[in-house]
Design a protein around this motif. Structure first.
Motif, PDB file in Angstrom:
ATOM      1  N   MET A   1      10.039   6.015  15.308  1.00 57.50           N
ATOM      2  CA  MET A   1       9.628   7.034  14.345  1.00 57.50           C
ATOM      3  C   MET A   1       9.532   6.383  12.979  1.00 57.50           C
ATOM      4  SD  MET A   1      12.184  10.172  15.218  1.00 57.50           S
ATOM      5  CE  MET A   1      12.466  10.758  16.863  1.00 57.50           C
ATOM      6  N   TRP A   2       8.753   6.991  12.109  1.00 57.93           N
ATOM      7  CA  TRP A   2       8.692   6.547  10.730  1.00 57.93           C
ATOM      8  C   TRP A   2       9.265   7.638   9.840  1.00 57.93           C
ATOM      9  CZ3 TRP A   2       3.206   4.093   9.707  1.00 57.93           C
ATOM     10  CH2 TRP A   2       3.110   2.894  10.404  1.00 57.93           C
ATOM     11  N   ARG A   3       9.796   7.219   8.693  1.00 62.57           N
ATOM     12  CA  ARG A   3      10.330   8.187   7.730  1.00 62.57           C
ATOM     13  C   ARG A   3       9.573   8.101   6.418  1.00 62.57           C
ATOM     14  NH1 ARG A   3      16.475   9.461   5.900  1.00 62.57           N
ATOM     15  NH2 ARG A   3      16.626   9.800   8.139  1.00 62.57           N
ATOM     16  N   MET A   4       9.129   9.268   5.958  1.00 61.62           N
ATOM     17  CA  MET A   4       8.549   9.359   4.643  1.00 61.62           C
ATOM     18  C   MET A   4       9.694   9.370   3.645  1.00 61.62           C
ATOM     19  SD  MET A   4       5.451  11.893   3.702  1.00 61.62           S
ATOM     20  CE  MET A   4       4.808  12.084   5.348  1.00 61.62           C
ATOM     21  N   ARG A   5       9.604   8.495   2.625  1.00 63.29           N
ATOM     22  CA  ARG A   5      10.703   8.397   1.681  1.00 63.29           C
ATOM     23  C   ARG A   5      10.202   8.068   0.281  1.00 63.29           C
ATOM     24  NH1 ARG A   5      14.493   5.376   5.080  1.00 63.29           N
ATOM     25  NH2 ARG A   5      15.780   5.257   3.254  1.00 63.29           N
ATOM     26  N   ARG A   6      11.122   8.239  -0.638  1.00 63.35           N
ATOM     27  CA  ARG A   6      10.866   7.895  -2.040  1.00 63.35           C
ATOM     28  C   ARG A   6       9.675   8.655  -2.626  1.00 63.35           C
ATOM     29  NH1 ARG A   6      15.289   6.394  -0.622  1.00 63.35           N
ATOM     30  NH2 ARG A   6      15.880   4.209  -0.405  1.00 63.35           N
ATOM     31  N   LEU A   7       9.453   9.882  -2.132  1.00 61.77           N
ATOM     32  CA  LEU A   7       8.387  10.709  -2.684  1.00 61.77           C
ATOM     33  C   LEU A   7       8.900  11.387  -3.946  1.00 61.77           C
ATOM     34  CD1 LEU A   7       5.498  11.848  -2.263  1.00 61.77           C
ATOM     35  CD2 LEU A   7       6.553  13.774  -1.121  1.00 61.77           C
ATOM     36  N   TYR A   8       8.196  11.161  -5.034  1.00 65.32           N
ATOM     37  CA  TYR A   8       8.582  11.797  -6.293  1.00 65.32           C
ATOM     38  C   TYR A   8       7.328  12.073  -7.113  1.00 65.32           C
ATOM     39  CZ  TYR A   8      10.789  12.941 -10.674  1.00 65.32           C
ATOM     40  OH  TYR A   8      11.182  13.614 -11.810  1.00 65.32           O
ATOM     41  N   VAL A   9       7.312  13.254  -7.728  1.00 62.61           N
ATOM     42  CA  VAL A   9       6.229  13.650  -8.621  1.00 62.61           C
ATOM     43  C   VAL A   9       6.831  13.923  -9.993  1.00 62.61           C
ATOM     44  CG1 VAL A   9       4.448  15.381  -9.085  1.00 62.61           C
ATOM     45  CG2 VAL A   9       4.845  14.590  -6.738  1.00 62.61           C
ATOM     46  N   HIS A  10       6.248  13.316 -11.017  1.00 57.87           N
ATOM     47  CA  HIS A  10       6.677  13.515 -12.399  1.00 57.87           C
ATOM     48  C   HIS A  10       6.698  15.011 -12.697  1.00 57.87           C
ATOM     49  CE1 HIS A  10       6.664  13.320 -16.770  1.00 57.87           C
ATOM     50  NE2 HIS A  10       6.878  12.008 -16.698  1.00 57.87           N
ATOM     51  N   ARG A  11       7.703  15.457 -13.423  1.00 56.97           N
ATOM     52  CA  ARG A  11       7.857  16.893 -13.699  1.00 56.97           C
ATOM     53  C   ARG A  11       6.628  17.499 -14.369  1.00 56.97           C
ATOM     54  NH1 ARG A  11      13.581  16.686 -16.567  1.00 56.97           N
ATOM     55  NH2 ARG A  11      12.656  14.704 -17.217  1.00 56.97           N
ATOM     56  N   GLN A  12       5.900  16.738 -15.153  1.00 60.86           N
ATOM     57  CA  GLN A  12       4.710  17.265 -15.832  1.00 60.86           C
ATOM     58  C   GLN A  12       3.537  17.499 -14.884  1.00 60.86           C
ATOM     59  OE1 GLN A  12       3.760  14.486 -18.941  1.00 60.86           O
ATOM     60  NE2 GLN A  12       5.230  15.392 -20.365  1.00 60.86           N
ATOM     61  N   PHE A  13       3.616  16.937 -13.671  1.00 63.00           N
ATOM     62  CA  PHE A  13       2.474  17.004 -12.763  1.00 63.00           C
ATOM     63  C   PHE A  13       2.766  17.768 -11.471  1.00 63.00           C
ATOM     64  CE2 PHE A  13       1.845  13.183 -15.343  1.00 63.00           C
ATOM     65  CZ  PHE A  13       0.647  13.535 -15.946  1.00 63.00           C
ATOM     66  N   ARG A  14       3.847  18.490 -11.429  1.00 61.47           N
ATOM     67  CA  ARG A  14       4.166  19.249 -10.211  1.00 61.47           C
ATOM     68  C   ARG A  14       3.239  20.448 -10.076  1.00 61.47           C
ATOM     69  NH1 ARG A  14      10.688  18.502 -10.616  1.00 61.47           N
ATOM     70  NH2 ARG A  14      10.605  16.253 -10.247  1.00 61.47           N
ATOM     71  N   ARG A  15       3.068  20.867  -8.833  1.00 60.72           N
ATOM     72  CA  ARG A  15       2.216  21.997  -8.465  1.00 60.72           C
ATOM     73  C   ARG A  15       0.746  21.746  -8.793  1.00 60.72           C
ATOM     74  NH1 ARG A  15       5.609  25.228  -6.301  1.00 60.72           N
ATOM     75  NH2 ARG A  15       7.596  25.802  -7.193  1.00 60.72           N
ATOM     76  N   ARG A  16       0.355  20.474  -8.663  1.00 63.34           N
ATOM     77  CA  ARG A  16      -1.046  20.086  -8.886  1.00 63.34           C
ATOM     78  C   ARG A  16      -1.584  19.289  -7.694  1.00 63.34           C
ATOM     79  NH1 ARG A  16      -1.437  18.211 -15.195  1.00 63.34           N
ATOM     80  NH2 ARG A  16      -0.248  19.923 -16.065  1.00 63.34           N
ATOM     81  N   GLU A  17      -0.980  19.462  -6.528  1.00 68.95           N
ATOM     82  CA  GLU A  17      -1.421  18.814  -5.287  1.00 68.95           C
ATOM     83  C   GLU A  17      -1.078  17.331  -5.203  1.00 68.95           C
ATOM     84  OE1 GLU A  17      -2.747  20.581  -2.626  1.00 68.95           O
ATOM     85  OE2 GLU A  17      -2.226  22.284  -3.891  1.00 68.95           O
ATOM     86  N   VAL A  18      -0.273  16.815  -6.121  1.00 69.09           N
ATOM     87  CA  VAL A  18       0.077  15.396  -6.113  1.00 69.09           C
ATOM     88  C   VAL A  18       0.906  15.064  -4.875  1.00 69.09           C
ATOM     89  CG1 VAL A  18       1.326  13.567  -7.332  1.00 69.09           C
ATOM     90  CG2 VAL A  18      -0.114  15.172  -8.616  1.00 69.09           C
ATOM     91  N   ALA A  19       1.988  15.799  -4.637  1.00 68.56           N
ATOM     92  CA  ALA A  19       2.852  15.517  -3.486  1.00 68.56           C
ATOM     93  C   ALA A  19       2.101  15.682  -2.176  1.00 68.56           C
ATOM     94  CB  ALA A  19       4.087  16.422  -3.510  1.00 68.56           C
ATOM     95  N   ARG A  20       1.302  16.715  -2.074  1.00 69.81           N
ATOM     96  CA  ARG A  20       0.525  16.960  -0.855  1.00 69.81           C
ATOM     97  C   ARG A  20      -0.473  15.823  -0.606  1.00 69.81           C
ATOM     98  NH1 ARG A  20      -0.455  21.942   1.879  1.00 69.81           N
ATOM     99  NH2 ARG A  20       0.800  22.888   0.241  1.00 69.81           N
ATOM    100  N   THR A  21      -1.090  15.323  -1.661  1.00 69.55           N
ATOM    101  CA  THR A  21      -2.055  14.235  -1.549  1.00 69.55           C
ATOM    102  C   THR A  21      -1.374  12.960  -1.040  1.00 69.55           C
ATOM    103  OG1 THR A  21      -3.442  15.179  -3.286  1.00 69.55           O
ATOM    104  CG2 THR A  21      -3.703  12.815  -2.842  1.00 69.55           C
ATOM    105  N   ILE A  22      -0.207  12.650  -1.607  1.00 69.41           N
ATOM    106  CA  ILE A  22       0.535  11.462  -1.179  1.00 69.41           C
ATOM    107  C   ILE A  22       1.013  11.627   0.262  1.00 69.41           C
ATOM    108  CG2 ILE A  22       2.618  10.088  -1.565  1.00 69.41           C
ATOM    109  CD1 ILE A  22       2.281  10.817  -4.593  1.00 69.41           C
ATOM    110  N   ALA A  23       1.588  12.787   0.575  1.00 70.21           N
ATOM    111  CA  ALA A  23       2.094  13.030   1.931  1.00 70.21           C
ATOM    112  C   ALA A  23       0.974  12.932   2.961  1.00 70.21           C
ATOM    113  CB  ALA A  23       2.782  14.391   2.007  1.00 70.21           C
ATOM    114  N   SER A  24      -0.200  13.454   2.644  1.00 67.35           N
ATOM    115  CA  SER A  24      -1.334  13.382   3.572  1.00 67.35           C
ATOM    116  C   SER A  24      -1.725  11.937   3.857  1.00 67.35           C
ATOM    117  CB  SER A  24      -2.541  14.128   2.994  1.00 67.35           C
ATOM    118  OG  SER A  24      -2.280  15.502   2.907  1.00 67.35           O
ATOM    119  N   ALA A  25      -1.747  11.122   2.814  1.00 67.07           N
ATOM    120  CA  ALA A  25      -2.107   9.706   3.001  1.00 67.07           C
ATOM    121  C   ALA A  25      -1.061   8.990   3.847  1.00 67.07           C
ATOM    122  CB  ALA A  25      -2.244   9.027   1.639  1.00 67.07           C
TER     123      ALA A  25
END
Length: 149
Positions: free
Chosen positions: A74-98
């Motif tokens: 299995m693989w683990r997704m880790r170290r995902l972080y979005v700067h507080r100024q950019f949350r709720r702008r699809e940044v985390a979803r974009t990274i997770a999808s990739a």
């Protein structure tokens, strides 16, 4: 707003310290761990992605082997972080999808460890299911490809 995604090579971007400082101010140390891991042994990461909003570093995420003992790979997704100024702008979803796309055809399960309720809600919203009695909190199947909503 322009989002751009980049697969990170051998070093973290020059503006990474700003993201690390935001994470530390937000009570998170995993960006400091990411920098140390990159300096020590970059090869533990199957992939690392950065996401920019209008050219400014907005987030980062990586994927490694699942560190817990498992019957199957299995693989683990880790170290995902979005700067507080950019949350709720699809940044985390974009990274997770990739990152999920990286795992497609290489493993059938990707895990995460949600550190808080907000993170757990995010993972569940993109298709991860909660699990119990494991060293990870959520997992997603990626057999036929990622199904990030």
């Amino acid at each position: 707003m322009t989002l751009s995604l980049e697969r990170t090579a051998a070093i973290l971007p020059a503006d990474f310290p700003e993201l690390e400082a935001d994470a530390t101010a937000d009570g998170h140390r995993h960006m400091t761990r990411l920098a140390a891991e990159f300096a020590l042994n970059r090869t533990i990461f199957h992939a690392t992605y950065t996401c920019r909003v209008n050219g400014r570093l907005a987030g980062v995420g990586a994927i490694t082997d699942e560190p817990a003992m498992t019957v199957q790979t299995m693989w683990r997704m880790r170290r995902l972080y979005v700067h507080r100024q950019f949350r709720r702008r699809e940044v985390a979803r974009t990274i997770a999808s990739a990152l999920l796309l990286e795992a497609t055809s290489k493993v059938s399960i990707v895990t995460v460890h949600a550190g808080n309720d907000g993170a757990a809600r995010f993972w569940e919203a993109i298709g991860f299911r909660p699990v119990e009695d494991q060293e990870w909190s959520h997992e997603a199947q990626v057999l036929a490809g990622p199904e990030v909503r």
